[in-house]
Design a protein around this motif. Structure first.
Motif, PDB file in Angstrom:
ATOM      1  N   SER A  16       0.831  -1.208   0.000  1.00  0.00           N
ATOM      2  CA  SER A  16       0.000   0.000   0.000  1.00  0.00           C
ATOM      3  C   SER A  16       0.863   1.255   0.000  1.00  0.00           C
ATOM      4  O   SER A  16       1.991   1.249   0.493  1.00  0.00           O
ATOM      5  N   LEU A  17       0.287   2.299  -0.541  1.00  0.00           N
ATOM      6  CA  LEU A  17       0.878   3.635  -0.483  1.00  0.00           C
ATOM      7  C   LEU A  17      -0.254   4.638  -0.352  1.00  0.00           C
ATOM      8  O   LEU A  17      -1.376   4.379  -0.797  1.00  0.00           O
ATOM      9  N   ARG A  18       0.056   5.785   0.236  1.00  0.00           N
ATOM     10  CA  ARG A  18      -0.925   6.879   0.281  1.00  0.00           C
ATOM     11  C   ARG A  18      -0.305   8.123  -0.324  1.00  0.00           C
ATOM     12  O   ARG A  18       0.725   8.614   0.156  1.00  0.00           O
ATOM     13  N   LEU A  19      -0.944   8.630  -1.360  1.00  0.00           N
ATOM     14  CA  LEU A  19      -0.511   9.868  -1.993  1.00  0.00           C
ATOM     15  C   LEU A  19      -1.290  11.043  -1.407  1.00  0.00           C
ATOM     16  O   LEU A  19      -2.458  10.907  -1.037  1.00  0.00           O
ATOM     17  N   SER A  20      -0.625  12.187  -1.354  1.00  0.00           N
ATOM     18  CA  SER A  20      -1.259  13.415  -0.875  1.00  0.00           C
ATOM     19  C   SER A  20      -1.122  14.497  -1.932  1.00  0.00           C
ATOM     20  O   SER A  20      -0.130  14.542  -2.665  1.00  0.00           O
ATOM     21  N   CYS A  21      -2.111  15.374  -1.982  1.00  0.00           N
ATOM     22  CA  CYS A  21      -2.065  16.518  -2.885  1.00  0.00           C
ATOM     23  C   CYS A  21      -2.539  17.737  -2.099  1.00  0.00           C
ATOM     24  O   CYS A  21      -3.724  17.843  -1.764  1.00  0.00           O
ATOM     25  N   TYR A  58     -15.327   9.201  -7.701  1.00  0.00           N
ATOM     26  CA  TYR A  58     -15.369   8.569  -9.017  1.00  0.00           C
ATOM     27  C   TYR A  58     -14.083   7.763  -9.174  1.00  0.00           C
ATOM     28  O   TYR A  58     -13.010   8.225  -8.768  1.00  0.00           O
ATOM     29  N   TYR A  59     -14.203   6.580  -9.778  1.00  0.00           N
ATOM     30  CA  TYR A  59     -13.031   5.719  -9.919  1.00  0.00           C
ATOM     31  C   TYR A  59     -12.960   5.109 -11.308  1.00  0.00           C
ATOM     32  O   TYR A  59     -13.981   4.819 -11.931  1.00  0.00           O
ATOM     33  N   ALA A  60     -11.745   4.867 -11.741  1.00  0.00           N
ATOM     34  CA  ALA A  60     -11.541   4.049 -12.926  1.00  0.00           C
ATOM     35  C   ALA A  60     -11.831   2.599 -12.542  1.00  0.00           C
ATOM     36  O   ALA A  60     -11.569   2.179 -11.412  1.00  0.00           O
ATOM     37  N   ASP A  61     -12.342   1.836 -13.486  1.00  0.00           N
ATOM     38  CA  ASP A  61     -12.666   0.436 -13.191  1.00  0.00           C
ATOM     39  C   ASP A  61     -11.439  -0.338 -12.731  1.00  0.00           C
ATOM     40  O   ASP A  61     -11.543  -1.254 -11.909  1.00  0.00           O
ATOM     41  N   SER A  62     -10.284   0.035 -13.239  1.00  0.00           N
ATOM     42  CA  SER A  62      -9.064  -0.716 -12.948  1.00  0.00           C
ATOM     43  C   SER A  62      -8.616  -0.579 -11.482  1.00  0.00           C
ATOM     44  O   SER A  62      -7.812  -1.386 -11.017  1.00  0.00           O
ATOM     45  N   VAL A  63      -9.114   0.434 -10.783  1.00  0.00           N
ATOM     46  CA  VAL A  63      -8.676   0.636  -9.394  1.00  0.00           C
ATOM     47  C   VAL A  63      -9.823   0.525  -8.394  1.00  0.00           C
ATOM     48  O   VAL A  63      -9.591   0.576  -7.185  1.00  0.00           O
ATOM     49  N   LYS A  64     -11.033   0.369  -8.895  1.00  0.00           N
ATOM     50  CA  LYS A  64     -12.199   0.302  -8.014  1.00  0.00           C
ATOM     51  C   LYS A  64     -12.049  -0.851  -7.038  1.00  0.00           C
ATOM     52  O   LYS A  64     -11.715  -1.969  -7.425  1.00  0.00           O
ATOM     53  N   GLY A  65     -12.277  -0.562  -5.773  1.00  0.00           N
ATOM     54  CA  GLY A  65     -12.153  -1.587  -4.744  1.00  0.00           C
ATOM     55  C   GLY A  65     -10.756  -1.683  -4.149  1.00  0.00           C
ATOM     56  O   GLY A  65     -10.569  -2.320  -3.108  1.00  0.00           O
ATOM     57  N   THR A  68      -8.792   4.397  -2.777  1.00  0.00           N
ATOM     58  CA  THR A  68      -9.805   5.253  -2.160  1.00  0.00           C
ATOM     59  C   THR A  68      -9.317   6.695  -2.188  1.00  0.00           C
ATOM     60  O   THR A  68      -8.222   6.983  -1.697  1.00  0.00           O
ATOM     61  N   ILE A  69     -10.144   7.573  -2.743  1.00  0.00           N
ATOM     62  CA  ILE A  69      -9.831   8.997  -2.743  1.00  0.00           C
ATOM     63  C   ILE A  69     -10.628   9.665  -1.635  1.00  0.00           C
ATOM     64  O   ILE A  69     -11.787   9.321  -1.391  1.00  0.00           O
ATOM     65  N   SER A  70      -9.988  10.592  -0.946  1.00  0.00           N
ATOM     66  CA  SER A  70     -10.658  11.306   0.136  1.00  0.00           C
ATOM     67  C   SER A  70     -10.091  12.714   0.223  1.00  0.00           C
ATOM     68  O   SER A  70      -9.099  13.030  -0.432  1.00  0.00           O
ATOM     69  N   ARG A  71     -10.733  13.547   1.050  1.00  0.00           N
ATOM     70  CA  ARG A  71     -10.267  14.931   1.181  1.00  0.00           C
ATOM     71  C   ARG A  71     -10.306  15.364   2.628  1.00  0.00           C
ATOM     72  O   ARG A  71     -11.092  14.862   3.421  1.00  0.00           O
ATOM     73  N   ASP A  72      -9.443  16.311   2.925  1.00  0.00           N
ATOM     74  CA  ASP A  72      -9.420  16.964   4.230  1.00  0.00           C
ATOM     75  C   ASP A  72      -9.626  18.437   3.950  1.00  0.00           C
ATOM     76  O   ASP A  72      -8.686  19.150   3.584  1.00  0.00           O
ATOM     77  N   MET A  82      -3.885   3.737  -1.774  1.00  0.00           N
ATOM     78  CA  MET A  82      -3.749   2.688  -2.773  1.00  0.00           C
ATOM     79  C   MET A  82      -3.376   1.386  -2.066  1.00  0.00           C
ATOM     80  O   MET A  82      -2.304   1.283  -1.469  1.00  0.00           O
ATOM     81  N   ASN A  83      -4.269   0.423  -2.131  1.00  0.00           N
ATOM     82  CA  ASN A  83      -4.045  -0.882  -1.516  1.00  0.00           C
ATOM     83  C   ASN A  83      -3.968  -1.960  -2.589  1.00  0.00           C
ATOM     84  O   ASN A  83      -4.369  -1.742  -3.730  1.00  0.00           O
ATOM     85  N   SER A  84      -3.461  -3.112  -2.209  1.00  0.00           N
ATOM     86  CA  SER A  84      -3.355  -4.253  -3.134  1.00  0.00           C
ATOM     87  C   SER A  84      -2.706  -3.828  -4.452  1.00  0.00           C
ATOM     88  O   SER A  84      -3.205  -4.144  -5.538  1.00  0.00           O
ATOM     89  N   LEU A  85      -1.615  -3.127  -4.339  1.00  0.00           N
ATOM     90  CA  LEU A  85      -0.963  -2.599  -5.529  1.00  0.00           C
ATOM     91  C   LEU A  85      -0.419  -3.714  -6.412  1.00  0.00           C
ATOM     92  O   LEU A  85       0.008  -4.772  -5.925  1.00  0.00           O
ATOM     93  N   LYS A  86      -0.471  -3.456  -7.714  1.00  0.00           N
ATOM     94  CA  LYS A  86      -0.008  -4.399  -8.720  1.00  0.00           C
ATOM     95  C   LYS A  86       1.103  -3.754  -9.547  1.00  0.00           C
ATOM     96  O   LYS A  86       1.158  -2.524  -9.652  1.00  0.00           O
TER      97      LYS A  86
END
Length: 121
Positions: A16-21, A58-65, A68-72, A82-86
């Protein structure tokens, strides 16, 4: 308007990784934020998006499930968990903002610098 992306790195498949913007420079309450990614030799593709106002996602089918996008809102920051990365998720990830939601990169006016995500098998 400035968007500052961070959080990329090297991770093994299944990790897993978590990106921030972090956004600054204007009020984003009526904006949509999105994550795109671009692998070498490929076009930039939509990954996930979120309404800053309503929180609709909203998600692309390739990453759905898996992603997870969220906001603060107080921190003007959007996250992409991003979990279960491939290995196929390997790309440079970009955050973007615009007043209208779209899955097309060309429709976004504001972009952050990319952050590299590499998933090893």
């Amino acid at each position: 308007v400035q968007l500052q992306a961070s959080g990329g790195g090297l991770v093994q498949a299944g990790g897993s990784l978590r990106l921030s913007c972090a956004a600054s420079g204007r009020t984003f309450s009526r904006y949509y934020m999105a994550w795109f990614r671009q692998a070498p030799g490929k076009e930039r593709e939509f990954v996930a998006g979120i309404s800053w106002n309503t929180g609709n996602t909203y998600y692309a089918d390739s990453v759905k499930g898996r992603f997870t996008i969220s906001r603060d809102n107080p921190k003007n920051t959007v996250f992409l968990q991003m979990n279960s990365l491939k290995p196929g998720d390997t790309a440079t990830y970009y955050c973007a903002a615009d007043s209208v939601f779209s899955r097309l990169a060309s429709r976004y006016d504001y972009w952050g610098q990319g952050t590299q995500v590499t998933v090893s098998s």
